[in-house]
Design an enzyme around this catalytic site. Structure first.
Site, PDB file in Angstrom:
ATOM      1  N   CYS A   1      -2.503   0.065   7.259  1.00 53.99           N
ATOM      2  CA  CYS A   1      -1.659   1.252   7.086  1.00 53.99           C
ATOM      3  C   CYS A   1      -1.682   2.128   8.331  1.00 53.99           C
ATOM      4  O   CYS A   1      -0.655   2.679   8.719  1.00 53.99           O
ATOM      5  CB  CYS A   1      -2.094   2.034   5.847  1.00 53.99           C
TER       6      CYS A   1
ATOM      7  N   CYS B   1      -6.235   2.486   5.474  1.00 48.43           N
ATOM      8  CA  CYS B   1      -6.876   1.248   5.905  1.00 48.43           C
ATOM      9  C   CYS B   1      -6.301   0.885   7.285  1.00 48.43           C
ATOM     10  O   CYS B   1      -5.293   1.462   7.709  1.00 48.43           O
ATOM     11  CB  CYS B   1      -6.627   0.133   4.888  1.00 48.43           C
TER      12      CYS B   1
ATOM     13  N   HIS C   1       0.838  -1.203   0.000  1.00 51.45           N
ATOM     14  CA  HIS C   1       0.000   0.000   0.000  1.00 51.45           C
ATOM     15  C   HIS C   1       0.871   1.251   0.000  1.00 51.45           C
ATOM     16  O   HIS C   1       2.046   1.208   0.369  1.00 51.45           O
ATOM     17  CB  HIS C   1      -0.916   0.014   1.218  1.00 51.45           C
TER      18      HIS C   1
ATOM     19  N   GLU D   1       0.972   3.974   1.907  1.00 55.36           N
ATOM     20  CA  GLU D   1       1.521   4.420   3.186  1.00 55.36           C
ATOM     21  C   GLU D   1       2.700   3.546   3.609  1.00 55.36           C
ATOM     22  O   GLU D   1       3.717   4.048   4.083  1.00 55.36           O
ATOM     23  CB  GLU D   1       0.443   4.402   4.285  1.00 55.36           C
TER      24      GLU D   1
END
Length: 197
Positions: free
Chosen positions: A125, A122, A62, A64
């Protein structure tokens, strides 16, 4: 010469705009979902990340997380594995006043940095952001916005509030072989030269 107000929204917008640019690039190149992130320290971007799940097939790739990895690799000038090197983001700093953490010192990680991401993080993250000790998170879209385009992370936040046995998404079996597993905790506790993080 004009003085830049680093607390102004105009100053901060440039970082959110860069995160959004990275997100759009990820979509256009087919690398992953519409998410981009930047980490800022002292007014400079020190880490960039994009969702690259489709590019790699790795579900944790992801924006992040990749921005955190990028920033930490820039802060640390050499390989840390097996060394006694504790500079860069592993340098010890006192816990902030009022912190719920009972340990008086922790590794600095990304304390003093801000993260800008175009979408609400999310739960994975957000946990990485906590571990990285990032001071502030600025995000553009809400969980409800990304849910409408197929990224429904809100249910995970809801599921996490339930007990292990009540969780709906994944079956959890707490305390499985607990006594045996505690050997790893004892190994850490008994390590004389352990470096807290």
């Amino acid at each position: 010469m004009s003085i830049i107000d680093i607390e102004s929204n105009e100053y901060k917008q440039q970082f959110l705009h860069e995160a959004t640019r990275l997100a759009i690039e990820s979509v256009e190149k087919g690398w992953g979902g519409p998410f981009g992130a930047v980490i800022v320290q002292n007014g400079k971007i020190i880490g960039r990340g994009q969702n690259r799940v489709l590019l790699t097939g790795i579900p944790v790739y992801h924006a992040e997380v990749t921005a955190i990895i990028d920033a930490c690799s820039r802060i640390n000038s050499k390989t840390l594995l097996g060394s006694d090197y504790h500079e860069g983001n592993l340098k010890m700093i006192p816990r902030p006043k009022g912190s719920p953490d009972p340990v008086p010192e922790r590794a600095q990680m990304l304390k003093g940095c801000d993260l800008y991401v175009n979408g609400a993080p999310c739960p994975m993250c957000m946990s990485a952001i906590y571990w990285a000790r990032i001071d502030r998170v600025y995000f553009g879209t809400r969980l409800s916005d990304t849910s409408k385009i197929g990224f429904d992370d809100e249910f995970q936040y809801i599921d996490f509030r339930l007990s292990w046995k009540e969780r709906k998404a994944i079956q959890c079996f707490p305390d499985f072989e607990r006594e045996y597993a505690l050997k790893a905790c004892k190994a850490w506790q008994n390590k004389k030269d352990r470096h807290p993080y």
